[in-house]
Design a protein around this motif. Structure first.
Motif, PDB file in Angstrom:
ATOM      1  N   THR A 181       0.835  -1.204   0.000  1.00 46.36           N
ATOM      2  CA  THR A 181       0.000   0.000   0.000  1.00 46.36           C
ATOM      3  C   THR A 181       0.870   1.254   0.000  1.00 46.36           C
ATOM      4  O   THR A 181       0.583   2.229  -0.702  1.00 46.36           O
ATOM      5  CB  THR A 181      -0.930   0.015   1.231  1.00 46.36           C
ATOM      6  N   PHE A 182       1.938   1.215   0.789  1.00 42.73           N
ATOM      7  CA  PHE A 182       2.819   2.376   0.897  1.00 42.73           C
ATOM      8  C   PHE A 182       3.421   2.759  -0.450  1.00 42.73           C
ATOM      9  O   PHE A 182       3.399   3.930  -0.834  1.00 42.73           O
ATOM     10  CB  PHE A 182       3.948   2.092   1.896  1.00 42.73           C
ATOM     11  N   ILE A 183       3.960   1.789  -1.185  1.00 38.63           N
ATOM     12  CA  ILE A 183       4.633   2.126  -2.437  1.00 38.63           C
ATOM     13  C   ILE A 183       3.621   2.598  -3.484  1.00 38.63           C
ATOM     14  O   ILE A 183       3.895   3.532  -4.259  1.00 38.63           O
ATOM     15  CB  ILE A 183       5.475   0.939  -2.972  1.00 38.63           C
ATOM     16  N   LYS A 184       2.438   2.020  -3.494  1.00 36.51           N
ATOM     17  CA  LYS A 184       1.413   2.458  -4.446  1.00 36.51           C
ATOM     18  C   LYS A 184       0.947   3.876  -4.120  1.00 36.51           C
ATOM     19  O   LYS A 184       0.783   4.713  -5.024  1.00 36.51           O
ATOM     20  CB  LYS A 184       0.236   1.482  -4.437  1.00 36.51           C
ATOM     21  N   ASP A 185       0.771   4.146  -2.834  1.00 35.44           N
ATOM     22  CA  ASP A 185       0.353   5.488  -2.422  1.00 35.44           C
ATOM     23  C   ASP A 185       1.445   6.518  -2.699  1.00 35.44           C
ATOM     24  O   ASP A 185       1.154   7.673  -3.045  1.00 35.44           O
ATOM     25  CB  ASP A 185       0.009   5.499  -0.926  1.00 35.44           C
ATOM     26  N   ALA A 186       2.705   6.104  -2.538  1.00 38.29           N
ATOM     27  CA  ALA A 186       3.826   7.023  -2.794  1.00 38.29           C
ATOM     28  C   ALA A 186       3.832   7.464  -4.248  1.00 38.29           C
ATOM     29  O   ALA A 186       3.987   8.659  -4.555  1.00 38.29           O
ATOM     30  CB  ALA A 186       5.147   6.352  -2.440  1.00 38.29           C
ATOM     31  N   PHE A 187       3.650   6.533  -5.163  1.00 41.26           N
ATOM     32  CA  PHE A 187       3.625   6.882  -6.582  1.00 41.26           C
ATOM     33  C   PHE A 187       2.383   7.713  -6.919  1.00 41.26           C
ATOM     34  O   PHE A 187       2.440   8.621  -7.754  1.00 41.26           O
ATOM     35  CB  PHE A 187       3.673   5.629  -7.445  1.00 41.26           C
ATOM     36  N   ALA A 188       1.268   7.402  -6.265  1.00 39.25           N
ATOM     37  CA  ALA A 188       0.048   8.172  -6.504  1.00 39.25           C
ATOM     38  C   ALA A 188       0.212   9.602  -6.011  1.00 39.25           C
ATOM     39  O   ALA A 188      -0.285  10.558  -6.624  1.00 39.25           O
ATOM     40  CB  ALA A 188      -1.141   7.507  -5.813  1.00 39.25           C
ATOM     41  N   ASN A 189       0.942   9.770  -4.901  1.00 37.75           N
ATOM     42  CA  ASN A 189       1.198  11.095  -4.334  1.00 37.75           C
ATOM     43  C   ASN A 189       2.101  11.908  -5.255  1.00 37.75           C
ATOM     44  O   ASN A 189       1.765  13.006  -5.665  1.00 37.75           O
ATOM     45  CB  ASN A 189       1.812  10.948  -2.937  1.00 37.75           C
ATOM     46  N   GLY A 190       3.274  11.360  -5.565  1.00 38.92           N
ATOM     47  CA  GLY A 190       4.189  12.000  -6.503  1.00 38.92           C
ATOM     48  C   GLY A 190       5.043  13.112  -5.930  1.00 38.92           C
ATOM     49  O   GLY A 190       6.095  13.444  -6.488  1.00 38.92           O
ATOM     50  N   ASN A 191       4.623  13.702  -4.794  1.00 40.38           N
ATOM     51  CA  ASN A 191       5.407  14.770  -4.157  1.00 40.38           C
ATOM     52  C   ASN A 191       6.373  14.124  -3.172  1.00 40.38           C
ATOM     53  O   ASN A 191       6.160  14.139  -1.956  1.00 40.38           O
ATOM     54  CB  ASN A 191       4.486  15.762  -3.445  1.00 40.38           C
ATOM     55  N   PHE A 192       7.450  13.560  -3.710  1.00 43.29           N
ATOM     56  CA  PHE A 192       8.350  12.747  -2.897  1.00 43.29           C
ATOM     57  C   PHE A 192       9.101  13.557  -1.845  1.00 43.29           C
ATOM     58  O   PHE A 192       9.393  13.054  -0.766  1.00 43.29           O
ATOM     59  CB  PHE A 192       9.336  11.997  -3.799  1.00 43.29           C
ATOM     60  N   GLU A 193       9.419  14.796  -2.154  1.00 44.80           N
ATOM     61  CA  GLU A 193      10.167  15.615  -1.209  1.00 44.80           C
ATOM     62  C   GLU A 193       9.351  15.851   0.070  1.00 44.80           C
ATOM     63  O   GLU A 193       9.858  15.696   1.183  1.00 44.80           O
ATOM     64  CB  GLU A 193      10.561  16.946  -1.851  1.00 44.80           C
ATOM     65  N   GLU A 194       8.108  16.213  -0.105  1.00 44.56           N
ATOM     66  CA  GLU A 194       7.232  16.429   1.059  1.00 44.56           C
ATOM     67  C   GLU A 194       6.937  15.117   1.767  1.00 44.56           C
ATOM     68  O   GLU A 194       6.922  15.044   3.006  1.00 44.56           O
ATOM     69  CB  GLU A 194       5.930  17.082   0.604  1.00 44.56           C
ATOM     70  N   LEU A 195       6.714  14.073   0.990  1.00 46.06           N
ATOM     71  CA  LEU A 195       6.405  12.759   1.555  1.00 46.06           C
ATOM     72  C   LEU A 195       7.568  12.216   2.371  1.00 46.06           C
ATOM     73  O   LEU A 195       7.362  11.530   3.380  1.00 46.06           O
ATOM     74  CB  LEU A 195       6.044  11.780   0.438  1.00 46.06           C
TER      75      LEU A 195
END
Length: 254
Positions: A181-195
């Motif tokens: 779930t984490f990796i899928k949500d990370a790609f869906a988010n796309g704002n890696f710096e904030e994440l």
């Protein structure tokens, strides 16, 4: 381990330690006996990326020998490093795959006898996902890698991560659902710096909760129950927050 202690391992001193290891090993095993070490985990992060500046030990994959073990101990004693500063304990974990040898990349050769390779990009992400420890740097490391590749104009895609998982482990079976779930949500988010910032803060809080729990209930916390204990602690914390008086609501009701 304090950051002003010589036992802290960063990019600059890690290369020095590896160079010293190669010289010591060469004296013990001879100039014609070459050894290969694959750096994984935090060591691979600090050698290849800039978002993390230290690690507490060097997780690696190598074929151990008496000469290499002795060389590791000699270097550790010389620089005041902890026992196992360089270790192959990874082989005992679920993150290990014998196929790592196929997907690591060359880093440096020290004194003609020590070949260092590292795991990078999507393969390092796959290993971090397999470990999936919410109280360490695993999840923030994943986001940090994604962020750096994005900034450099060489973004990693979910498809690449999926391929790496299949190449190393044969597929997603055995991965914790929360990691998937984490990796899928990370790609869906796309704002890696904030994440990255949010994820690192969550890891620090998880570590604090587990440390407090371990102090109150010694000998209860085990590797196999860390995730369930952490989930329970978070649920209790959420319940406490839910029961706290809402000052704004109370003021309005008055």
């Amino acid at each position: 381990m304090s950051t002003d202690n010589t036992s802290v391992i960063n990019k600059n001193n890690l290369d020095n330690y590896l160079n010293e290891l190669s010289k010591t090993y060469k004296k013990l095993a001879g100039r014609k006996t070459v050894v290969e070490i694959i750096l994984t985990g935090g060591a691979a992060i600090i050698e290849n990326y800039g978002f993390r500046d230290m690690t507490t030990d060097v997780d690696a994959v190598y074929n151990s020998s008496s000469a290499l073990k002795e060389a590791i101990n000699i270097v550790g004693d010389k620089y005041g490093l902890p026992n196992g500063w360089l270790n192959d304990d990874l082989k005992k974990t679920a993150s290990y795959s014998p196929k790592l040898y196929q997907y690591c990349v060359p880093y440096k050769t020290f004194n003609q006898v020590l070949n260092i390779r590292t795991v990078t990009s999507e393969y390092l992400i796959a290993m971090k996902l397999k470990a999936g420890r919410e109280y360490k740097n695993d999840l923030s490391d994943i986001v940090g890698i994604l962020s750096e590749h994005q900034k450099k104009g060489n973004p990693i895609t979910y498809e690449q991560v999926d391929t790496a998982v299949k190449n190393l482990y044969g597929g997603w079976d055995g991965f914790d659902d929360s990691a998937v779930t984490f990796i899928k949500d990370a790609f869906a988010n796309g704002n890696f710096e904030e994440l990255y910032t949010v994820t690192r803060d969550n890891e620090k809080e998880a570590k604090r909760q587990l440390t407090d729990f371990n102090e109150n209930y010694p000998d209860v916390l085990k590797t196999e129950n860390v995730h369930s204990v952490l989930q329970s602690l978070r649920a209790k914390q959420a319940e406490v927050q839910k029961r706290k008086p809402n000052k704004k609501r109370d003021d309005l009701e008055r």
